[in-house]
Write a protein that holds these residues in place. Structure first.
Motif, PDB file in Angstrom:
ATOM      1  N   ALA A 167       0.836  -1.192   0.000  1.00 25.68           N
ATOM      2  CA  ALA A 167       0.000   0.000   0.000  1.00 25.68           C
ATOM      3  C   ALA A 167       0.874   1.245   0.000  1.00 25.68           C
ATOM      4  CB  ALA A 167      -0.914  -0.001   1.222  1.00 25.68           C
ATOM      5  N   ASN A 168       0.368   2.297  -0.612  1.00 27.55           N
ATOM      6  CA  ASN A 168       1.092   3.560  -0.596  1.00 27.55           C
ATOM      7  C   ASN A 168       0.111   4.732  -0.605  1.00 27.55           C
ATOM      8  OD1 ASN A 168       0.492   2.930  -3.469  1.00 27.55           O
ATOM      9  ND2 ASN A 168       1.516   4.882  -3.816  1.00 27.55           N
ATOM     10  N   ILE A 169       0.606   5.884  -0.180  1.00 25.76           N
ATOM     11  CA  ILE A 169      -0.194   7.102  -0.137  1.00 25.76           C
ATOM     12  C   ILE A 169       0.526   8.185  -0.932  1.00 25.76           C
ATOM     13  CG2 ILE A 169      -1.302   8.832   1.332  1.00 25.76           C
ATOM     14  CD1 ILE A 169      -1.139   6.909   3.640  1.00 25.76           C
ATOM     15  N   LEU A 170      -0.189   8.779  -1.855  1.00 28.28           N
ATOM     16  CA  LEU A 170       0.322   9.937  -2.591  1.00 28.28           C
ATOM     17  C   LEU A 170      -0.503  11.151  -2.198  1.00 28.28           C
ATOM     18  CD1 LEU A 170       0.542   8.380  -6.203  1.00 28.28           C
ATOM     19  CD2 LEU A 170       2.370   8.501  -4.510  1.00 28.28           C
ATOM     20  N   TYR A 171       0.140  12.313  -2.182  1.00 25.54           N
ATOM     21  CA  TYR A 171      -0.647  13.521  -1.965  1.00 25.54           C
ATOM     22  C   TYR A 171      -0.368  14.505  -3.087  1.00 25.54           C
ATOM     23  CZ  TYR A 171       3.451  16.052  -0.145  1.00 25.54           C
ATOM     24  OH  TYR A 171       4.675  16.663   0.001  1.00 25.54           O
ATOM     25  N   LEU A 172      -1.364  15.290  -3.407  1.00 21.29           N
ATOM     26  CA  LEU A 172      -1.297  16.224  -4.529  1.00 21.29           C
ATOM     27  C   LEU A 172      -0.645  17.520  -4.071  1.00 21.29           C
ATOM     28  CD1 LEU A 172      -2.278  16.276  -7.522  1.00 21.29           C
ATOM     29  CD2 LEU A 172      -4.294  17.513  -6.703  1.00 21.29           C
ATOM     30  N   GLN A 173       0.388  17.924  -4.832  1.00 15.56           N
ATOM     31  CA  GLN A 173       1.085  19.170  -4.525  1.00 15.56           C
ATOM     32  C   GLN A 173       0.173  20.369  -4.816  1.00 15.56           C
ATOM     33  OE1 GLN A 173       3.832  19.529  -3.053  1.00 15.56           O
ATOM     34  NE2 GLN A 173       5.179  17.780  -3.434  1.00 15.56           N
ATOM     35  N   PRO A 174       0.505  21.537  -4.246  1.00 17.33           N
ATOM     36  CA  PRO A 174      -0.329  22.735  -4.454  1.00 17.33           C
ATOM     37  C   PRO A 174      -0.564  23.092  -5.916  1.00 17.33           C
ATOM     38  CG  PRO A 174       1.219  23.109  -2.671  1.00 17.33           C
ATOM     39  CD  PRO A 174       1.592  21.792  -3.286  1.00 17.33           C
ATOM     40  N   ASP A 175       0.330  22.619  -6.838  1.00 13.41           N
ATOM     41  CA  ASP A 175       0.131  22.951  -8.248  1.00 13.41           C
ATOM     42  C   ASP A 175      -1.039  22.193  -8.858  1.00 13.41           C
ATOM     43  OD1 ASP A 175       1.053  20.366  -8.549  1.00 13.41           O
ATOM     44  OD2 ASP A 175       2.994  20.932  -9.382  1.00 13.41           O
ATOM     45  N   GLY A 176      -1.591  21.214  -8.103  1.00 16.52           N
ATOM     46  CA  GLY A 176      -2.742  20.466  -8.589  1.00 16.52           C
ATOM     47  C   GLY A 176      -2.405  19.393  -9.597  1.00 16.52           C
ATOM     48  N   GLN A 177      -1.112  19.191  -9.887  1.00 16.60           N
ATOM     49  CA  GLN A 177      -0.696  18.209 -10.888  1.00 16.60           C
ATOM     50  C   GLN A 177       0.253  17.163 -10.302  1.00 16.60           C
ATOM     51  OE1 GLN A 177      -1.913  18.172 -14.015  1.00 16.60           O
ATOM     52  NE2 GLN A 177      -3.178  19.962 -13.550  1.00 16.60           N
ATOM     53  N   THR A 178       1.230  17.626  -9.561  1.00 17.25           N
ATOM     54  CA  THR A 178       2.281  16.741  -9.074  1.00 17.25           C
ATOM     55  C   THR A 178       1.801  15.920  -7.879  1.00 17.25           C
ATOM     56  OG1 THR A 178       3.881  18.420  -9.735  1.00 17.25           O
ATOM     57  CG2 THR A 178       4.677  16.634  -8.316  1.00 17.25           C
ATOM     58  N   LYS A 179       2.071  14.602  -7.958  1.00 17.80           N
ATOM     59  CA  LYS A 179       1.727  13.706  -6.859  1.00 17.80           C
ATOM     60  C   LYS A 179       3.017  13.211  -6.213  1.00 17.80           C
ATOM     61  CE  LYS A 179      -2.627  12.043  -8.855  1.00 17.80           C
ATOM     62  NZ  LYS A 179      -3.393  10.853  -9.313  1.00 17.80           N
ATOM     63  N   THR A 180       3.065  13.295  -4.906  1.00 14.42           N
ATOM     64  CA  THR A 180       4.259  12.894  -4.175  1.00 14.42           C
ATOM     65  C   THR A 180       3.898  11.807  -3.175  1.00 14.42           C
ATOM     66  OG1 THR A 180       5.126  15.140  -4.355  1.00 14.42           O
ATOM     67  CG2 THR A 180       6.137  13.701  -2.688  1.00 14.42           C
ATOM     68  N   GLU A 181       4.707  10.751  -3.141  1.00 12.40           N
ATOM     69  CA  GLU A 181       4.451   9.646  -2.219  1.00 12.40           C
ATOM     70  C   GLU A 181       4.911  10.020  -0.821  1.00 12.40           C
ATOM     71  OE1 GLU A 181       5.295   4.847  -1.633  1.00 12.40           O
ATOM     72  OE2 GLU A 181       6.051   5.886  -3.423  1.00 12.40           O
ATOM     73  N   ILE A 182       4.084   9.655   0.158  1.00  5.28           N
ATOM     74  CA  ILE A 182       4.463   9.834   1.557  1.00  5.28           C
ATOM     75  C   ILE A 182       5.259   8.606   1.962  1.00  5.28           C
ATOM     76  CG2 ILE A 182       3.624  10.131   3.915  1.00  5.28           C
ATOM     77  CD1 ILE A 182       1.130  11.404   2.783  1.00  5.28           C
ATOM     78  N   GLY A 183       6.510   8.807   2.233  1.00 10.17           N
ATOM     79  CA  GLY A 183       7.397   7.668   2.453  1.00 10.17           C
ATOM     80  C   GLY A 183       7.338   7.075   3.842  1.00 10.17           C
ATOM     81  N   SER A 184       6.747   7.786   4.793  1.00  6.87           N
ATOM     82  CA  SER A 184       6.704   7.269   6.163  1.00  6.87           C
ATOM     83  C   SER A 184       5.707   6.118   6.289  1.00  6.87           C
ATOM     84  CB  SER A 184       6.355   8.395   7.135  1.00  6.87           C
ATOM     85  OG  SER A 184       5.134   9.002   6.769  1.00  6.87           O
ATOM     86  N   ASP A 185       5.601   5.598   7.506  1.00 12.69           N
ATOM     87  CA  ASP A 185       4.770   4.414   7.755  1.00 12.69           C
ATOM     88  C   ASP A 185       3.330   4.616   7.279  1.00 12.69           C
ATOM     89  OD1 ASP A 185       4.332   1.782   9.114  1.00 12.69           O
ATOM     90  OD2 ASP A 185       2.954   3.011  10.278  1.00 12.69           O
ATOM     91  N   PHE A 186       2.855   3.681   6.436  1.00 11.58           N
ATOM     92  CA  PHE A 186       1.516   3.776   5.844  1.00 11.58           C
ATOM     93  C   PHE A 186       0.435   3.786   6.918  1.00 11.58           C
ATOM     94  CE2 PHE A 186      -2.378   1.786   4.334  1.00 11.58           C
ATOM     95  CZ  PHE A 186      -2.646   2.501   3.175  1.00 11.58           C
ATOM     96  N   ASN A 187       0.502   2.825   7.845  1.00 14.34           N
ATOM     97  CA  ASN A 187      -0.546   2.703   8.864  1.00 14.34           C
ATOM     98  C   ASN A 187      -0.630   3.939   9.744  1.00 14.34           C
ATOM     99  OD1 ASN A 187      -1.284   0.134   7.975  1.00 14.34           O
ATOM    100  ND2 ASN A 187       0.206  -0.877   9.301  1.00 14.34           N
ATOM    101  N   SER A 188       0.510   4.518  10.088  1.00 13.25           N
ATOM    102  CA  SER A 188       0.510   5.716  10.924  1.00 13.25           C
ATOM    103  C   SER A 188      -0.199   6.865  10.221  1.00 13.25           C
ATOM    104  CB  SER A 188       1.941   6.128  11.268  1.00 13.25           C
ATOM    105  OG  SER A 188       2.570   5.118  12.027  1.00 13.25           O
TER     106      SER A 188
END
Length: 653
Positions: free
Chosen positions: A115-136
Motif C-alpha cells: 500500500a502507498n499514499i500519494l498527496y497532490l502538490q499545491p500545483d494540482g498536478q504533481t503527486k508525491t508519495e508519503i514515504g513514512s509508515d503507511f498505517n501511521s
C-alpha cells in the motif's frame, strides 16, 4: 474528510477496472448505490476497509475475481487493487492497496498486500508519495478504531451504540484522547520521579517507602478488581432492566399463564371432587335402594297387617322350643309352678300354638316391624339421591367450563414466552446486581483507605526528602508534574463532561425525530446508549434507530466542535468524516426509514448509501433533493439472460 472516488480492479465480483465518483457537493451530499441482494453492495463497503486497513472480513479470503482466477494457468499472476481518492484537511490523497496472486496449479498463492499514499502538490498536478509508515498516516486521516462508526453495514448498525470500545472511539473523534494521553504520560512521569528518590542510609524512609509501595500495589489490585466487579454489576443491572422490560411487555401473557396454572389446580380439584361425588352417590343409592323401590308394596302390606286380627300376636322373640323348656322345667320365669292341667300350662300351650311352624303369627309380626323400619329409612332416600346427583352434575358442568377456558388460554399462549422463566431470570439478575453493587461499595472503601495510607506515607517521605538536596529537587519536580496533571485532569473532566452532555442532547434530538414513539435516551460514563424509560423489549429495528441517532449525533457534534476549533487546520481535534453504509434500512419499517432519511443528510458532510430498491423507495421520497450521485449495481447476464454472480458492474443512473 471527503471521499472523491473509488477505483477497483478485479476486486471480488467487480471484474476489470471500475470507478465510482462520489458527490462532494455540500448541498447534494448523498451518493446512492442501488442493487439487489448478493449484487455486491457489501463488497463495496468492505473495499474501503481493505484499502485503508488491509481488513478482509470475507468468508472466502480470495479477493481476486473468480472469472479471472478460473482463466489463470500455472505460473500466471494477476493483481487485485483498489484506490481511494480523498480530501483531508485541505489536502488531496490517493491511497492504493494492491495484492498479487500467483497460480500454483490447483490453488492461488497471495502475496503480502502493498500500500502507498500519494498527496497532490499545491500545483494540482504533481503527486508525491508519503514515504513514512503507511498505517501511521492512515491513523492520522481516519483512525481504525473509529472506522466502524463511519463504514458499516446493516448487520452491524444495531450494535454500534453498545460497543465495548465506544468510549475510546468517541474520545478519539472529539480530540479528548490528546488530554487523556497527556494525563497518562504525566502519571508515568510522576511515578518515575517518585521511584528515583534516594533514601539510602535512612532506615525509616526506606521502611516508609516500602509501606508506600505496598499501599500503591494494594490499591492497584483493588482498582483492577473494582473494574471487573463494576463491569459485572453494570452487566447484571442491564440484564435486570432487560428482563424487567420483557416482563412488562409480557404482562398479559404472564396473567394468562398464571390463570392457566390456577385452572390446572381448579380442574384437578374438580376431577377429584367428581370422583368423590360418584362414590357418595353410589353409596347412597345402594344403602337403602331395596327399601325405596319396595316402598309401595311395603306400605300396602303394612296396611293389610294393621287391619288384620291381633289373635296371632305373640311374645316378641318367643319360640316353641323356649315354651317346651319352661313346661319341662315346671316353673315359669315368673316363679309360678306349672302342673299338668293348670291354667298356667293352658296359657303356655296357647302361646306355643302361635309359634311357627304351628303359627305364622310371629313371622307376620316380625315382617310388619321390619317393613316399618324400611319405610322409615326411606323417608329421605330420594332427597339424598337427588342432592348427590345435583352435586355431581354441578361439578361436571363446572369442570367443562374450566376445561374450555384452559383450552382457549392454551391456544392464545401458543408460541408465547414462558414468563416464569423470565421472572426467574429477573430475580437472578437482581440478586447478582445487588451482590456486585455491594462488592463495588466495599472496594471503594478499601481504595479510600489505601488513598489515606498513601497520602500519609507520601507526606512522611516528603519530610524525609527535604533533608537530601537531590530528593528536594525531585520533590519539587513531582510537585510541578502533579500541578500540571491536575490542570490537565480538570480540563479533561470539564471537556469530557461537556461532550457527553451535548452528545446526549443531540442523540435525543435525533432519536425523537427518527423514532415514532416516546422514549428518552441517556449516555453513561462509558458512552453506551441506554433508555431512561425501559418498558418493552428492544427490537432489531429499534436498535438500528438508536444507533443511527447515536452516529448522527456524534458526527453532528464533531462538526459543531470543528467549526469553532481554531486548530481545525491541524491534524488534531475533531474531524469531518463521511458516513458510508451498506443496507442501513434493512431492519427498520417505512416510517423509521423516512424519519432517518430526514436526519442523515444533514448529519454528515458526505453520505454514501448502498441500498436495495425496496428500501430506497420510501427513503427517496425524502432524500431525492439531496442526492448528488446515483448508481446501480447490476450483475452481468449470460446468453440465456441468467445473472452471472461473479461479474458485476457499476452503472451511473
Amino acid at each position: 474528510m471527503l471521499i472523491r472516488k473509488l477505483t477497483l480492479h478485479n476486486f471480488r465480483q467487480y471484474i476489470g477496472t471500475q470507478e465510482i465518483e462520489f458527490s462532494t457537493d455540500r448541498e447534494k451530499n448523498v451518493t446512492v448505490l442501488i442493487g439487489v441482494n448478493t449484487s455486491g453492495k457489501t463488497t463495496l463497503i468492505r473495499a474501503f476497509e481493505w484499502i485503508l486497513y488491509n481488513k478482509n472480513d470475507f468468508d472466502d479470503k480470495n479477493l481476486l475475481n473468480k472469472n479471472v482466477t478460473d482463466s489463470m494457468q500455472l505460473g500466471d499472476t494477476q493483481s487485485v487493487w483498489g484506490t481511494l481518492l480523498l480530501e483531508h484537511n485541505g489536502k488531496e490523497y490517493e491511497i492504493t492497496r494492491k495484492q498479487i496472486y500467483t497460480c500454483t496449479g490447483n490453488d492461488l498463492r497471495a502475496s503480502v498486500s502493498s500500500a502507498n499514499i500519494l498527496y497532490l502538490q499545491p500545483d494540482g498536478q504533481t503527486k508525491t508519495e508519503i514515504g513514512s509508515d503507511f498505517n501511521s498516516n492512515i491513523e492520522r486521516i481516519l483512525p481504525r478504531a473509529l472506522s466502524s462508526y463511519f463504514f458499516f453495514g446493516g448487520e452491524r448498525v444495531g450494535a454500534i451504540s453498545t460497543r465495548e470500545d465506544i468510549e475510546s472511539s468517541v474520545k478519539g473523534l472529539m480530540g479528548l484522547d490528546i488530554l487523556y494521553n497527556a494525563m497518562t504520560h504525566l502519571r508515568t512521569v510522576i511515578n518515575r520521579l517518585k521511584k528515583s528518590m534516594d533514601y539510602s542510609g535512612d532506615q525509616k524512609a526506606i521502611e516508609t517507602q516500602q509501606k508506600l509501595d505496598g499501599a500503591i500495589k494494594k490499591k492497584q489490585e483493588f482498582e483492577n478488581e473494582l473494574a471487573t466487579v463494576k463491569e459485572q454489576a453494570e452487566y447484571y443491572q442491564s440484564e435486570k432492566e432487560k428482563y424487567a422490560a420483557l416482563l412488562r411487555a409480557h404482562e398479559e401473557t404472564a396473567a394468562a399463564q398464571k390463570r392457566r396454572e390456577q385452572l390446572d389446580n381448579v380442574i384437578g380439584g374438580l376431577e377429584a371432587r367428581i370422583e368423590k361425588d360418584k362414590r357418595e352417590l353410589a353409596s347412597a343409592f345402594s344403602k337403602n335402594s331395596f327399601a325405596f323401590f319396595s316402598l309401595p308394596i311395603l306400605k300396602q302390606a303394612v296396611s293389610i297387617l294393621n287391619d288384620a286380627s291381633d289373635e296371632t300376636e305373640s311374645v316378641p322373640e318367643m319360640t316353641a322350643a323356649s315354651i317346651d323348656y319352661i313346661l319341662k322345667r315346671g316353673v315359669c320365669i315368673c316363679g309360678t309352678c306349672i302342673s299338668e292341667g293348670s291354667a298356667a300350662e293352658k296359657h303356655l300351650l296357647l302361646e306355643k300354638a302361635k309359634q311357627p311352624p304351628e303359627s305364622i303369627g310371629s313371622l307376620v309380626r316380625r315382617y310388619r316391624e321390619q317393613a316399618m323400619e324400611y319405610i322409615s329409612s326411606s323417608d329421605d332416600y330420594y332427597a339424598t339421591i337427588e342432592s348427590r346427583f345435583a352435586a355431581l352434575r354441578s361439578d361436571q358442568r363446572e369442570l367443562g367450563f374450566r376445561i374450555d377456558e384452559r383450552t382457549a388460554l392454551a391456544k392464545s399462549l401458543e408460541g408465547a414466552k414462558d414468563t416464569s422463566v423470565l421472572e426467574q431470570q429477573y430475580q437472578d439478575a437482581e440478586k447478582r446486581a445487588r451482590d456486585f453493587s455491594l462488592q463495588v461499595e466495599s472496594l471503594h472503601q478499601k481504595i479510600g483507605a489505601c488513598d489515606k495510607d498513601i497520602s500519609n506515607f507520601e507526606r512522611a517521605l516528603e519530610s524525609y526528602g527535604k533533608a537530601n538536596q537531590k530528593n528536594a529537587k525531585i520533590t519539587l519536580n513531582i510537585a510541578y508534574a502533579q500541578a500540571v496533571f491536575e490542570w490537565v485532569s480538570e480540563a479533561y473532566k470539564s471537556r469530557e463532561g461537556s461532550v457527553r452532555t451535548k452528545l446526549e442532547e443531540k442523540v435525543n434530538a435525533n432519536f425523537s425525530k427518527m423514532y415514532h414513539g416516546s422514549r428518552t435516551i441517556t449516555i453513561d460514563e462509558k458512552y453506551r446508549v441506554k433508555y431512561i424509560d425501559v418498558t418493552t423489549e428492544e427490537s432489531d429495528g429499534l436498535k438500528s434507530v438508536k444507533s443511527f441517532a447515536f452516529v448522527s449525533g456524534l458526527v453532528d457534534l464533531a462538526k459543531e466542535a470543528l467549526s469553532s476549533d481554531k486548530s481545525k487546520e491541524a491534524d488534531i481535534g475533531p474531524q469531518y468524516y463521511p458516513l458510508v453504509m451498506d443496507a442501513p434500512f434493512s431492519n427498520v419499517d417505512e416510517t423509521h426509514i423516512r424519519n432517518i432519511s430526514l436526519i442523515l443528510p444533514a448529519s454528515a458532510e458526505q453520505v454514501i448509501i448502498a441500498v436495495m430498491q425496496k428500501d430506497w423507495e420510501p427513503a427517496s421520497e425524502i432524500m431525492a433533493p439531496v442526492v448528488g450521485k446515483s448508481y446501480r449495481i447490476e450483475k452481468d447476464r449470460d446468453h440465456d439472460g441468467k445473472e452471472i454472480d461473479t461479474m458485476t458492474h457499476i452503472k451511473e443512473a
